[in-house]
Design an enzyme around this catalytic site. Structure first.
Site, PDB file in Angstrom:
ATOM      1  CG  ASP A 547      -0.166  -0.197   2.524  1.00 50.00           C
ATOM      2  OD1 ASP A 547       0.544   0.743   2.920  1.00 50.00           O
ATOM      3  OD2 ASP A 547      -0.247  -1.281   3.144  1.00 50.00           O
ATOM      4  CD  GLU A 627      18.426 -22.718 -17.937  1.00 48.65           C
ATOM      5  OE1 GLU A 627      17.188 -22.818 -17.973  1.00 48.65           O
ATOM      6  OE2 GLU A 627      19.132 -23.330 -17.112  1.00 48.65           O
TER       7      GLU A 627
END
Ligand code: DGJ
Length: 742
Positions: A547, A627
């Site tokens: 928030d 990777e």
């Protein structure tokens, strides 16, 4: 219906593109008249008056049955004055009587933006202190404050409504201060941060609901007759609902239409209410939840509500998001890291969980350093007796046996690899199986003679008590002072119930949950002041306390415990409506994904994680050589594009509820000279139509070079027709194209 000319005084606020007006009637009622596109003049004539059966009239106007507060739009409705809709304010006096009649007393304009003691609030200019001066200045600095004072003659309560006006940002913040100016105790039983009454219009409510590991899902529903409500009584703003909402015209889209946003800067229990009344007028309001809230105020004392930040735009949802992104990035986040590129980190949680040794940690760190990762974060399990979640919380002593060395030595070894070092903490919690709980059982929220509800084997420490928070602060500070550390992940892993504070008398029970939040804010403020260069990432089992209040202390928050790239598309899409990309902690994790079992390639995982503050969370040594080569490239790409990602304008180019074939989002620099397009294929079909992604926010007149393909397309064409998702690429493939204006 007859329109009456009504004698009124006016208070008007203007931002660059919006106007907000209230009217003060002769009897001192504060009415809300208007919030919308910029307007001149006095707008009292917008009101309509009629004799409304069963809607009462103020005593002194009893002969004029056309004046009823049950039908008129109010600025801060209070229970007891004849408005039977849900109030923003309700007070109980010491004899148990509810009911106030708040009337206008005075108002004044004050230069600069108000602050709220002990609570987050948007600021115009950041206070200079230690390193804070170094942050880049925003061009949106000027702000002013309006203070309107209302009083209730019977109780002598004074309610000051504060408005912070940011003209250039098109933002108006609100909060209320309740003062007991009388001689006896009162209880603030409900005090929301804001209320908006709309005279007319049909609206959709957009809100963000979810669950642990699937937070902030976008939902758009019509506002219906009666009351709609959501909120949290979990002690944190919660995974389930978010204290941010949008009220949009039914026709509003991403690109067009009236949109009102409200973001509550609060991290505890909250409630939102929308009410469409008997006359089809709409009221929306948000603030601290009134459930189990009953704030006792002694004569002379004040209570401050949290702040709500309001914005309006007629330009649709993307424009509204841009307002909140700017506001939060530049006027809510603070400190050294607010505008800086955050270090690309690797976190060991999903790699090891609790099960690690110092040697393993160093080996992950070494592999990561070799690939260019800039910071190692040691997650849960480094302290006390903590080899699983059943014990150790509260005992903030380094487990040197497990690490095989001191934490200072571990940190130095990691720094020796040219990496920064970060640490996980969960200060608000305690396990029953801990030294702390044995010594201070009354420091946890437990109701006498009732077995507490357990969450993850832990109890919640009573941070409404200063001595409890002080002790934990000192213990954690001892650790931080003994090591080199540049980052903290501040976690919180259960919902709060069994709220009982050993030192509070029963008349104070209605304050504890709010005082708990104030205790957490104070803890964070002290961390922020004592360690101004430490980057703090908020966390609450992922995004359970995501928030705008938290972002005042922690400029980024771990967005979700769900690290599956495809699930993250939806979570990050919902999050982006009210929160900037820089606030979103996002990591590449291992496959098959720990939460869903899904496997997608490392390129796709990185494109999703780059829509945030970027990092990795896996045993990187286990990656294939190919990777690892990708990881090196991803790190270079993120460094190249972070400014565009964090500070550019963010455009959502798909709607997860409708678009099944592809997801896409775009970052465009404010000057439109460059952009970064991100596309991911979702469902694939045989012999399917081509899926085009239409871009937004580009310069229609300019040509853009697309990546290193050599292709050049005009801005207008890119926004009108778009770029096709490559055919036959399979599901969950990702493309990231950098566009440069020629
Ligand atoms: C919940 C967090 O969201 C995770 O990332 C991890 O830090 C664990 N807690 C550790 O207990």
């Amino acid at each position: 219906m007859e329109h009456k000319k009504f004698q009124m005084d006016y208070i008007t606020l203007h931002t660059k593109h919006t106007t907000y007006q209230m009217g003060i009637t002769e009897s001192g009622f504060l009415l809300h008249l208007y919030y919308g596109p910029k307007a001149q003049g006095e707008l009292g004539s917008l009101l309509t008056f009629a004799d409304r059966g069963y809607s009462g009239n103020p005593y002194e106007l009893r002969d004029d049955r056309t004046f009823s507060l049950d039908a008129l739009p109010q600025e801060y409705p209070n229970y007891g004055n004849g408005d039977f809709r849900s109030p923003a304010f309700r007070l109980r006096d010491d004899s148990g009587v509810f009911g106030t009649d708040l009337r206008y007393e005075s108002h004044r304009m004050i230069p600069g933006k108000y602050r709220i003691p002990g609570m987050p609030a948007a600021y115009a200019e950041e206070e200079s202190g230690s390193c804070l001066k170094e942050t880049r200045n925003s061009k949106y600095t000027a702000a002013y404050t309006l203070e309107v004072t209302l009083t209730d003659a019977r109780t002598d309560i004074e309610v000051r409504l504060l408005y912070g006006v940011f003209p250039e940002l098109d933002v108006i913040t609100r909060c209320a201060v309740v003062k007991n100016a009388g001689n006896s105790t009162v209880f603030v039983n409900k005090a929301y941060s804001m209320c908006l009454d709309f005279l007319t219009g049909t609206y959709d409510l957009i809100h963000f609901h979810g669950r642990h590991a699937m937070e902030r899902n976008f939902e758009r529903i019509p506002v219906i007759s009666g009351t709609q409500s959501f909120g949290s009584i979990r002690g944190a703003s919660s995974h389930q609902h978010n204290p941010f909402f949008i009220l949009a015209d039914r026709e509003a889209t991403e690109d067009f239409g009236d949109c009102y946003g409200v973001s509550l800067l609060y991290s505890g229990n909250f409630k939102f209410e929308a009410e469409r009344d008997q006359y089809c007028q709409t009221r929306v309001q948000i603030g601290i939840s009134d459930e189990m809230f009953d704030y006792r105020l002694e004569p002379g004392e004040e209570f401050h509500t949290p702040e709500a930040a309001l914005a309006y735009t007629p330009k649709g949802l993307s424009a509204l998001s841009h307002i909140y992104h700017r506001l939060i990035r530049n006027h809510i986040c603070r400190g050294f890291w607010k505008n800086r590129r955050r270090p690309i980190l690797i976190n060991n949680w999903e790699a090891t969980y609790f099960n690690f040794t110092g040697k393993q940690i160093l080996s992950i760190a070494r592999e990561a350093a070799n690939l260019g990762i800039e910071m190692f974060v040691l997650d849960d399990g480094w302290f006390g007796k903590r080899d699983d979640d059943s014990s150790g919380l509260g005992d903030w002593h380094v487990n040197e046996k497990k690490l095989g060395r001191s934490l200072a030595e571990l940190s130095e070894e990691i720094h020796g690899m040219d990496m920064l070092f970060g640490l996980w903490i969960e200060p608000e919690m305690v396990n029953e199986d801990s030294e702390l709980y044995k010594k201070h059982p009354d420091w946890a929220f437990v109701i006498p003679n009732k077995k507490p509800v357990m969450g993850r084997n832990q109890l919640v420490l009573d941070f409404s008590r200063k001595e409890v928070a002080d002790f934990i602060f000192q213990e954690i500070a001892k650790v931080l002072d003994s090591i080199r550390v540049e980052y903290l992940k501040m976690d919180m892993n259960r919902s709060i119930c069994d709220v009982y504070s050993a030192l509070s008398g029963y008349q104070n029970y209605g304050k504890i949950m709010h005082n708990y939040v104030l205790g957490v804010y104070d803890f964070l403020e002290r961390l922020h002041a004592r360690y101004p260069r430490i980057l703090i990432e908020g966390c609450c089992g992922g995004g359970g306390r995501f928030d705008a209040g938290m972002l005042y202390y922690t400029p980024q928050i771990w967005c979700s415990d769900d690290t599956d790239a495809i699930e993250r598309i939806k979570i990050q899409h919902g999050t982006s409506f009210g929160y900037p990309i820089s606030a979103v902690g996002s990591h590449v994790s291992a496959v098959p994904n720990e939460q869903t079992g899904r496997t997608v390639d490392i390129g796709t995982r990185a494109v999703c994680a780059m829509a945030g503050s970027f990092g990795y969370e896996l045993d990187i040594g286990k990656l294939q050589a190919e990777e690892k080569a990708f990881v090196k490239e991803q790190i270079l790409d993120y460094k190249k594009y972070w400014n565009l990602i964090h500070n550019g304008l963010y455009y959502r180019l798909h709607n997860p509820a409708k678009d099944r074939e592809a997801a896409a989002w775009l970052f465009v620099s404010e000057d439109k000279s460059e952009a970064l397009l991100n596309m991911i294929s979702l469902d694939t079909h045989a012999n399917a139509p081509a899926v085009y992604i239409r871009l937004k926010g580009l310069d229609a007149e300019k040509n853009y070079l697309i990546g290193d393909s050599g292709n050049v397309l005009n801005g207008n064409v890119l926004m009108h027709t778009g770029i096709a998702v490559p055919f036959h690429s399979g599901e969950y493939r990702a493309w990231q194209y950098h566009l440069r204006a020629l």
